[in-house]
Design an enzyme around this catalytic site. Structure first.
Site, PDB file in Angstrom:
ATOM      1  N   LYS A 234       0.882  -1.180   0.000  1.00  0.00           N
ATOM      2  CA  LYS A 234       0.000   0.000   0.000  1.00  0.00           C
ATOM      3  C   LYS A 234       0.917   1.226   0.000  1.00  0.00           C
ATOM      4  O   LYS A 234       1.503   1.573   1.019  1.00  0.00           O
ATOM      5  CB  LYS A 234      -0.902  -0.107   1.223  1.00  0.00           C
ATOM      6  CG  LYS A 234      -1.550   1.097   1.874  1.00  0.00           C
ATOM      7  CD  LYS A 234      -2.076   2.189   1.083  1.00  0.00           C
ATOM      8  CE  LYS A 234      -2.336   3.483   1.817  1.00  0.00           C
ATOM      9  NZ  LYS A 234      -1.925   4.603   0.980  1.00  0.00           N
TER      10      LYS A 234
ATOM     11  N   GLY B 193       6.486   6.066   7.881  1.00  0.00           N
ATOM     12  CA  GLY B 193       5.666   7.268   7.734  1.00  0.00           C
ATOM     13  C   GLY B 193       5.796   8.145   8.967  1.00  0.00           C
ATOM     14  O   GLY B 193       6.786   8.072   9.703  1.00  0.00           O
TER      15      GLY B 193
ATOM     16  N   GLY C 264       1.970   6.192  12.475  1.00  0.00           N
ATOM     17  CA  GLY C 264       2.661   4.995  12.963  1.00  0.00           C
ATOM     18  C   GLY C 264       2.091   4.507  14.282  1.00  0.00           C
ATOM     19  O   GLY C 264       1.882   3.306  14.488  1.00  0.00           O
TER      20      GLY C 264
ATOM     21  N   GLU D 272       9.089   2.675  11.065  1.00  0.00           N
ATOM     22  CA  GLU D 272      10.183   3.629  10.796  1.00  0.00           C
ATOM     23  C   GLU D 272       9.528   4.993  10.687  1.00  0.00           C
ATOM     24  O   GLU D 272       8.775   5.242   9.742  1.00  0.00           O
ATOM     25  CB  GLU D 272      10.888   3.307   9.478  1.00  0.00           C
ATOM     26  CG  GLU D 272      11.678   2.026   9.463  1.00  0.00           C
ATOM     27  CD  GLU D 272      12.933   2.089  10.300  1.00  0.00           C
ATOM     28  OE1 GLU D 272      13.394   3.196  10.639  1.00  0.00           O
ATOM     29  OE2 GLU D 272      13.441   1.014  10.640  1.00  0.00           O
TER      30      GLU D 272
ATOM     31  N   CYS E 134      13.574  11.693   6.012  1.00  0.00           N
ATOM     32  CA  CYS E 134      13.487  11.433   7.452  1.00  0.00           C
ATOM     33  C   CYS E 134      14.829  11.695   8.111  1.00  0.00           C
ATOM     34  O   CYS E 134      14.905  11.953   9.308  1.00  0.00           O
ATOM     35  CB  CYS E 134      13.022  10.010   7.701  1.00  0.00           C
ATOM     36  SG  CYS E 134      13.962   8.819   6.763  1.00  0.00           S
TER      37      CYS E 134
ATOM     38  N   GLN F  76       1.906  19.545   2.061  1.00  0.00           N
ATOM     39  CA  GLN F  76       3.264  19.751   2.548  1.00  0.00           C
ATOM     40  C   GLN F  76       3.569  21.241   2.614  1.00  0.00           C
ATOM     41  O   GLN F  76       4.120  21.735   3.596  1.00  0.00           O
ATOM     42  CB  GLN F  76       4.262  19.090   1.594  1.00  0.00           C
ATOM     43  CG  GLN F  76       4.607  17.676   1.930  1.00  0.00           C
ATOM     44  CD  GLN F  76       5.341  17.595   3.246  1.00  0.00           C
ATOM     45  OE1 GLN F  76       4.745  17.244   4.256  1.00  0.00           O
ATOM     46  NE2 GLN F  76       6.611  17.937   3.270  1.00  0.00           N
TER      47      GLN F  76
ATOM     48  N   GLU G  51       9.402  17.726  13.993  1.00  0.00           N
ATOM     49  CA  GLU G  51       9.792  17.423  12.618  1.00  0.00           C
ATOM     50  C   GLU G  51       9.007  18.338  11.663  1.00  0.00           C
ATOM     51  O   GLU G  51       7.775  18.376  11.716  1.00  0.00           O
ATOM     52  CB  GLU G  51       9.490  15.961  12.279  1.00  0.00           C
ATOM     53  CG  GLU G  51       9.980  15.596  10.890  1.00  0.00           C
ATOM     54  CD  GLU G  51       9.636  14.162  10.475  1.00  0.00           C
ATOM     55  OE1 GLU G  51       8.486  13.755  10.653  1.00  0.00           O
ATOM     56  OE2 GLU G  51      10.541  13.469   9.975  1.00  0.00           O
TER      57      GLU G  51
HETATM   58  P1  NDP Z   1       2.104   9.334   6.581  1.00  0.00           P
HETATM   59  O1  NDP Z   1       2.268   8.779   7.944  1.00  0.00           O
HETATM   60  O2  NDP Z   1       1.079  10.363   6.352  1.00  0.00           O
HETATM   61  O3  NDP Z   1       1.802   8.178   5.514  1.00  0.00           O
HETATM   62  C1  NDP Z   1       2.611   7.046   5.392  1.00  0.00           C
HETATM   63  C2  NDP Z   1       1.813   5.934   4.744  1.00  0.00           C
HETATM   64  O4  NDP Z   1       0.784   5.511   5.637  1.00  0.00           O
HETATM   65  C3  NDP Z   1       1.096   6.330   3.453  1.00  0.00           C
HETATM   66  O5  NDP Z   1       1.088   5.232   2.581  1.00  0.00           O
HETATM   67  C4  NDP Z   1      -0.313   6.635   3.946  1.00  0.00           C
HETATM   68  O6  NDP Z   1      -1.302   6.519   2.938  1.00  0.00           O
HETATM   69  C5  NDP Z   1      -0.482   5.534   4.969  1.00  0.00           C
HETATM   70  N1  NDP Z   1      -1.523   5.750   5.969  1.00  0.00           N
HETATM   71  C6  NDP Z   1      -2.145   6.906   6.307  1.00  0.00           C
HETATM   72  N2  NDP Z   1      -3.059   6.667   7.290  1.00  0.00           N
HETATM   73  C7  NDP Z   1      -3.001   5.339   7.559  1.00  0.00           C
HETATM   74  C8  NDP Z   1      -3.689   4.492   8.465  1.00  0.00           C
HETATM   75  N3  NDP Z   1      -4.600   4.940   9.294  1.00  0.00           N
HETATM   76  N4  NDP Z   1      -3.377   3.173   8.484  1.00  0.00           N
HETATM   77  C9  NDP Z   1      -2.425   2.687   7.659  1.00  0.00           C
HETATM   78  N5  NDP Z   1      -1.749   3.442   6.768  1.00  0.00           N
HETATM   79  C10 NDP Z   1      -2.026   4.757   6.723  1.00  0.00           C
HETATM   80  O7  NDP Z   1       3.555   9.853   6.179  1.00  0.00           O
HETATM   81  P2  NDP Z   1       4.011  10.566   4.844  1.00  0.00           P
HETATM   82  O8  NDP Z   1       3.658   9.744   3.652  1.00  0.00           O
HETATM   83  O9  NDP Z   1       3.550  11.982   4.900  1.00  0.00           O
HETATM   84  O10 NDP Z   1       5.603  10.483   5.006  1.00  0.00           O
HETATM   85  C11 NDP Z   1       6.335  11.390   5.742  1.00  0.00           C
HETATM   86  C12 NDP Z   1       6.772  10.812   7.060  1.00  0.00           C
HETATM   87  O11 NDP Z   1       7.491   9.604   6.865  1.00  0.00           O
HETATM   88  C13 NDP Z   1       7.711  11.724   7.802  1.00  0.00           C
HETATM   89  O12 NDP Z   1       7.345  11.808   9.148  1.00  0.00           O
HETATM   90  C14 NDP Z   1       9.052  11.015   7.694  1.00  0.00           C
HETATM   91  O13 NDP Z   1       9.942  11.329   8.720  1.00  0.00           O
HETATM   92  C15 NDP Z   1       8.655   9.589   7.672  1.00  0.00           C
HETATM   93  N6  NDP Z   1       9.704   8.792   7.060  1.00  0.00           N
HETATM   94  C16 NDP Z   1      10.456   7.971   7.867  1.00  0.00           C
HETATM   95  C17 NDP Z   1      11.493   7.225   7.354  1.00  0.00           C
HETATM   96  C18 NDP Z   1      12.274   6.296   8.232  1.00  0.00           C
HETATM   97  O14 NDP Z   1      12.842   5.341   7.709  1.00  0.00           O
HETATM   98  N7  NDP Z   1      12.358   6.512   9.538  1.00  0.00           N
HETATM   99  C19 NDP Z   1      11.837   7.303   5.933  1.00  0.00           C
HETATM  100  C20 NDP Z   1      10.990   8.189   5.183  1.00  0.00           C
HETATM  101  C21 NDP Z   1       9.964   8.904   5.747  1.00  0.00           C
HETATM  102  P3  NDP Z   1      -1.853   7.842   2.186  1.00  0.00           P
HETATM  103  O15 NDP Z   1      -0.705   8.392   1.431  1.00  0.00           O
HETATM  104  O16 NDP Z   1      -2.915   7.297   1.315  1.00  0.00           O
HETATM  105  O17 NDP Z   1      -2.350   8.766   3.243  1.00  0.00           O
END
Ligand code: NDP
Length: 497
Positions: free
Chosen positions: A176, A229, A234, A251, A285, A332, A385
């Site tokens: 997903k 995310g 998370g 992560e 991140c 964003q 962040e």
């Molecule tokens: P989000 O947490 O908004 O989304 C991450 C993923 O989760 C997307 O696919 C999103 O889908 C999905 N999602 C949203 N709501 C739910 C839910 N309730 N249940 C399950 N899945 C869900 O993060 P971003 O995409 O905005 O990414 C940015 C974040 O990711 C930053 O905080 C960054 O630091 C972190 N990140 C961490 C990394 C690491 O390795 N530590 C690496 C890269 C990024 P949809 O897009 O459809 O909303």
């Protein structure tokens, strides 16, 4: 404007769109160009995808891991052959500059090849038994169906970190992706399809996190969830998964410091800080979001930094002269501008940037000027962040204060120290609370053969990449083979020396 190409879901080895499915589009954040139209998946679509993955699991688990590795090598070859094309799609859909778009794909290639090699390792351990004629070992077994939920900032690399590691271990996957980068996700999956991954082994369901994500996390056939995310999402995934005792690997975010000491090579550090803070428009991140500067070099370094930013090219990510593209989306942009307002309202000193770029081509996209604030420890700007091109600069008296400031945030992903003092460098490796520490290099630049992840609110203890990725996607089975032909009781039978 040309019509958006339409893409379906990939379930059980077939691309299809359920009749009457709702759709969403993704757009180039630099100019609004449509990148495609995608199915807005439903819980029923998730159930079908999980069903396909569950059905495919036994045969895939029983496929020898080196054979699974051969398929991964073909996946990598697909990416290699299409690197330029996919790199451009990454830049157009996500907004990172083309060199980084290509780098995203290269990271996918590197990792998939690395994992192909793991197919000939997947090592367990053998240890002596306390009894005679008894053999003790461990073997690694796949978990079953795993869900891979990924963000938009590394739209080909991060999905592959999860998918390739899961598949080499013998799991089957429902993927997903972030909705913002659904086109990149399609390209990720196409390579697996072209490489001959059997039907059902990898499935793609696009659609909203709320419904698709929740349905995946709730499905009892999904044994393990690998999520990258934001912290709040998370946490939700973790709690939801915990209710049914699913394994959840997280992560999450970062607030990564560069600690710049008075003896640092300032020219080297300048390039590092610029790349760390403004590469990928700060949307990594591991981005350098805090610069902790020793007071002895504070004014000099800040001047150098501001001078370089006067001629820091921002614009179309496909233009090779541009060093920073747009931010990834309207959301964003709003979030980052809100943090800039917060910075101002809490009394931080804005030294450069601090605004949306407008006029000409900027009006068609989401461009924010590279921004530098002088601020103080404990402020929101220096603690939360932002995930954008906003650097907080903090002044410290000495190393001890620098480490204290570096550590006083709830995250612990990446960190860096610039110093020529080898003793201090090694102390920093001990002292900095982070999963990753760089010495004389910026906070970004992970290599796939090493573990990746963080401490504190950055995650829940696991690591991706490197051989550590294998831990995430396998269960350990302990095996005892007694070849004594009699009942032997550990801890009870005396064994003569
Ligand atoms: P989000 O947490 O908004 O989304 C991450 C993923 O989760 C997307 O696919 C999103 O889908 C999905 N999602 C949203 N709501 C739910 C839910 N309730 N249940 C399950 N899945 C869900 O993060 P971003 O995409 O905005 O990414 C940015 C974040 O990711 C930053 O905080 C960054 O630091 C972190 N990140 C961490 C990394 C690491 O390795 N530590 C690496 C890269 C990024 P949809 O897009 O459809 O909303």
């Amino acid at each position: 404007m040309a019509e958006a190409p339409e893409f379906g879901l990939f379930v059980d080895g077939r691309w299809s769109a359920p009749p009457g499915a709702r759709r969403f589009e993704t757009r180039n954040p630099a100019n609004g160009e449509s990148m495609g139209s995608f199915v807005s998946g439903t819980p029923e679509d998730v159930r079908a995808a999980v069903g396909a993955a569950a059905k495919a699991f036994p045969a895939w688990r029983d496929t020898p891991a080196p054979k699974r590795g051969e398929i991964l090598l073909r996946v990598a070859a697909e990416y290699r052959a299409r690197k330029e094309e996919i790199g451009r799609i990454v830049s157009r859909e996500m907004g990172k500059v083309l060199s980084e778009g290509r780098g995203d794909v290269q990271e996918a290639i590197d990792f998939v090849e690395y994992m192909a090699g793991e197919g000939r390792r997947l090592a367990g351990e053998t240890v002596p038994s306390e009894l005679r004629s008894k053999f003790c070992l461990t073997v690694r077994q796949p978990k079953g169906v795993v869900a891979c939920i990924t963000p938009w900032n590394f739209p080909t690399a991060i999905p592959n970190w999860k998918i390739a590691a899961a598949l080499i271990c013998g799991n089957t996957v429902v993927f997903k992706p972030a909705s913002n980068t659904a086109r990149c996700a399609v390209e990720v999956v196409k390579a697996y399809e072209a490489a001959g991954v059997p039907p059902g082994v990898l499935n793609l369901v696009t659609g909203p996190g709320g419904s698709v994500g929740n349905a995946l996390v709730d499905d009892p056939r999904v044994r393990s969830i690998s999520f990258t995310g934001g912290v709040e999402t998370g946490r939700e995934v973790y709690v939801r998964g915990a209710k049914r005792l699913a394994m959840v690997h997280l992560e999450l975010g970062g607030k990564n410091p560069v600690l710049l000491m008075e003896d640092a090579d300032l020219t080297l550090a300048l390039d590092g800080v610029l790349f760390g803070a403004f590469g990928t428009s700060g949307q990594r991140c591991t981005a350098t979001s805090r610069l902790i500067l020793h007071e002895a070099v504070y004014d000099r370094f800040l001047d150098l930094l501001l001078k370089r930013l006067e001629r820091f090219p921002v614009g179309d990510p496909l233009d090779p002269k541009v060093e920073m593209g747009p931010v990834a989306s309207a959301d964003q942009e709003q979030k980052i501008l809100e943090y800039i307002r917060i910075g101002r309202s809490e009394g931080a000193t804005l030294r450069t940037g601090g605004e949306k770029l407008t006029g000409g081509a900027f009006d068609r996209g989401y461009f924010i000027a590279p921004t530098v604030f002088e601020t103080r420890p404990g402020s929101r700007l220096a603690t939360e962040e932002i995930f954008g091109p906003v650097l907080s600069v903090l002044k410290v008296r000495d190393y001890e204060e620098g480490v204290r400031v570096a550590n006083e945030v709830p995250y612990g992903l990446s960190s860096s120290i610039y110093t020529r003092d080898v003793n201090r460098a090694f102390r920093a490796i001990q002292d900095l609370e982070a999963g990753i520490t760089y010495v004389n290099a910026p906070t970004i630049g992970a290599e796939v053969q090493l573990p990746f992840g963080g401490i504190k609110n950055t995650g829940n203890g696991g690591r991706e990449a490197g051989s550590a990725a294998i831990e995430e996607f396998t269960e350990i089975k302990t095996v005892f083979v007694d070849f004594s032909s009699k009942l032997q009781k550990a801890q009870i039978d005396p064994v003569a020396p």
